[in-house]
Design an enzyme around this catalytic site. Structure first.
Site: not given
Lengths: 250, 374
Positions: B30, B1-3, B175
């Site tokens: 995230r 996912m990651c932000g 993130n």
């Protein structure tokens, strides 16, 4: 009868705390309307709720608002993010702005109304069963891959203020349901497996009903939307019952 | 996912790392605590002309060996452990050191401008250190910029690196939610090479072909993530092939052939040429990224928009983030122009030119026009 309104301050709350507050308000006797103030990015708002309750969202809600819900009417007074109404079964989600990608993902019933533009893959995997027919109504336009893998339900786009009603590759992998848009705003290319046609009388009734729902949900008048009498609409459907039957067969 | 999130002050006014930490922490859901990081531009105004290396070492031995390399290659003007705050929640951090370096006169046989020669020199050193097998990894290697990253949640990494003590004209942040490779200190984002930094949400299925292509030009991929390859592709296209960013973005995320077929002849010719020449630079698979560079930052989505990306501007700031709410969380001024960039559409924010930076530009025909900032 006076409608009871519950105000919840969402400022700084994490999504779990906020949803617990919403659920507590919904189950309390007599609550018919909840206003959420200071919402910013909290996910899963009203997810799985099955009561008829009106929820007003002030601020940008996080992903998956109204996921799996069956009953609430949610009014968002801002843009919304990804996966609005993910797998919802019933109720209303009205957005007075733009939504990001995958709105109405796997939607099974109910109504999503989007005032402006819907992002990529709107209505992906929508499906219907007997009387449960999900509907997405979009005021301005949708971007690429509209109705991707769509198996049922209806998407109506009015194309207000936009030269084209949707981006590239609408209905890719579609095998059920219907997508309506003004004929002069159809994209120039359609993928294999789908066809576009002029609307029938029955289709026009669907579009007219959508226009009224759209106006009511967003508090505007019917006249602000294209007339079904003066505007020529087209409908996109799967080209056959089994358009991809030979896709992986050699 | 990651932000991912980036904030830039368009007037080059520096602002605290607290703000970017607040923005990234807003996107906490995230990630999963296995990697967070920040890149700041303009953070070392006392040493603006030195190359600054932030390096991770797995041991004292690795540090001593690497310092031998640095001593041989540079004049080390300053070296020190990067100031960090020991925290129980931050487990087993590497040794983290900071070096301010000057490049000795480069042999005149090298081609290119002085800046290009210096960057080539930096590139060679970074590749040498990362691929040495000695347990040293260069986190950042630019001038007047630095990368602060590791294994932890956004707020933990900000506290660990004492980010509130830095002020930058632009910050990018990431993130991490690792899916295909381990979460480790060197694999956290941003990735850096000279002035470029990259944060990336996604995974590229073209990694193999991108990697082989880069290796044929001397790149070594040592950090166990596909995102590293994307950074090097940008370095390759903008530094070695001198492409403008907008064109480099097309090389990475070009339109589909059936779209190209419908374009006007000039554009069709350009896109066809780019796809043919840079076929091995195409990145396939879900991606949203923010590239940081000397004069600004760029956001870019993959070709079919499989990851979220939102951009916005206010009076003196511009923002790029995975979520609109992340931008709302850090906006200090009224937001205008909230944009949802299309698949493969680069969004570039550059610092505004200040008065003394506007120089007349000599055109090809010899005439002069008002000028602009590069």
């Amino acid at each position: 009868m006076k409608i009871k309104n519950t105000l919840i301050n969402a400022r700084g709350a994490d999504y779990k705390t906020l949803n617990e507050k919403i659920r507590a308000a919904v189950t309390a006797n007599g609550t018919a309307r909840i206003t959420l103030d200071g919402v910013n990015g909290q996910r899963f708002i009203a997810a799985g709720l099955e009561r008829h309750v009106a929820i007003v969202v002030n601020g940008v809600p996080g992903n998956d608002i109204g996921a799996f819900m069956n009953g609430p009417e949610i009014f968002i007074r801002a843009n919304a993010q990804d996966a609005v109404g993910n797998t919802m079964s019933g109720g209303l989600l009205a957005v007075a702005g733009h939504v990001s990608d995958a709105a109405g993902y796997s939607m099974r019933g109910g109504l999503i109304v989007i005032r402006d533009t819907a992002g990529y893959r709107t209505g992906i995997h929508m499906k219907e069963y007997r009387s449960s027919v999900p509907t997405i109504i979009i005021g301005r336009a949708a971007r690429d891959f509209l109705g991707e893998y769509m198996a049922g339900g209806r998407i109506i786009i009015f194309g207000i203020g936009s030269k084209i009603a949707c981006g590239n590759y609408p209905g890719t992998g579609m095998h059920g349901g219907a997508i309506y848009m003004p004929s002069d705003k159809l994209p120039s290319r359609l993928p294999d497996g789908i066809t576009s046609a002029n609307v029938t009388t029955a289709d026009t009734a669907v579009i007219e009903s959508a226009a009224q729902d759209f106006a009511r949900a967003l508090g505007i008048t019917r006249k602000e939307l294209p007339s079904t009498k003066k505007t020529s609409f087209s409908v996109i459907r799967a080209a056959s019952n089994r358009p991809y039957g030979s896709l992986y067969a050699y | 996912m990651c932000g991912i999130i980036g904030i830039i002050n368009l007037d080059r006014r520096r602002f605290s790392g607290e703000l970017i930490a607040k923005g990234l922490s807003h996107l906490k859901d995230r990630g999963n605590g296995l990697g967070s990081g920040y890149a700041g531009y303009g953070i070392y105004p006392d040493n603006p002309d030195d190359w600054c290396f932030h390096i991770f070492f797995t041991s004292e031995d690795a540090r001593l060996k690497t310092e031998q390399r640095l001593d041989a290659a540079f004049k080390v003007t300053k070296k020190e452990p990067l100031p960090v705050k020991p925290m129980t929640s931050v487990k087993r951090p590497p040794l983290i050191w900071r070096y301010f370096l000057k490049i000795p006169a480069i042999r005149p046989t090298s081609t290119g401008s002085a800046e290009e020669r210096e960057k080539k020199y930096i590139f060679a050193l970074v590749m040498e250190i990362n691929s040495s097998g000695e347990g040293a990894f260069v986190a950042s290697s630019g001038k007047n910029m630095g990368i602060f990253k590791g294994v932890g949640f956004p707020d933990e990494m900000a506290e660990f690196y004492r980010l509130d003590e830095y002020r930058a004209t632009a910050w990018t942040a990431h993130n991490r939610f690792p899916t295909n490779t381990p979460g480790w200190w060197g694999g956290a984002h941003p990735f850096g090479l000279a002035e470029l930094s990259l944060v990336h949400n996604g995974e590229i299925s073209s990694f193999g072909i991108n990697k082989r292509y880069l290796e044929s030009f001397g790149y070594h991929l040592a950090l166990q993530t596909d995102s590293e390859a994307i950074l090097y592709l940008f370095d390759f296209l903008t530094r070695i092939h001198r492409l403008p960013l907008e064109i480099a973005a097309v090389a990475l995320t070009p339109p589909h052939w059936e779209i190209i077929d419908c374009l006007p002849p000039d554009e069709k010719k350009l896109y066809t040429a780019l796809r043919m020449i840079y076929a091995s630079c195409l990145i396939n698979g879900p991606s949203a990224l923010v590239l940081g560079f000397d004069s600004g930052m760029m956001g870019l989505n993959d070709r079919i928009k499989l990851r979220p990306l939102v951009a916005a501007e206010s009076k003196s700031f511009a923002y790029i983030s995975s979520e609109e709410s992340g931008i709302v969380a850090v906006a200090r001024e009224k937001l205008k122009k909230i944009r949802h960039p299309a698949a493969g559409e680069p969004v570039i924010f550059k610092y505004r030119p200040t008065k003394n930076q506007i120089k007349p530009v000599t055109n090809r025909d010899g005439s002069k026009t008002g000028g602009h900032q590069s």
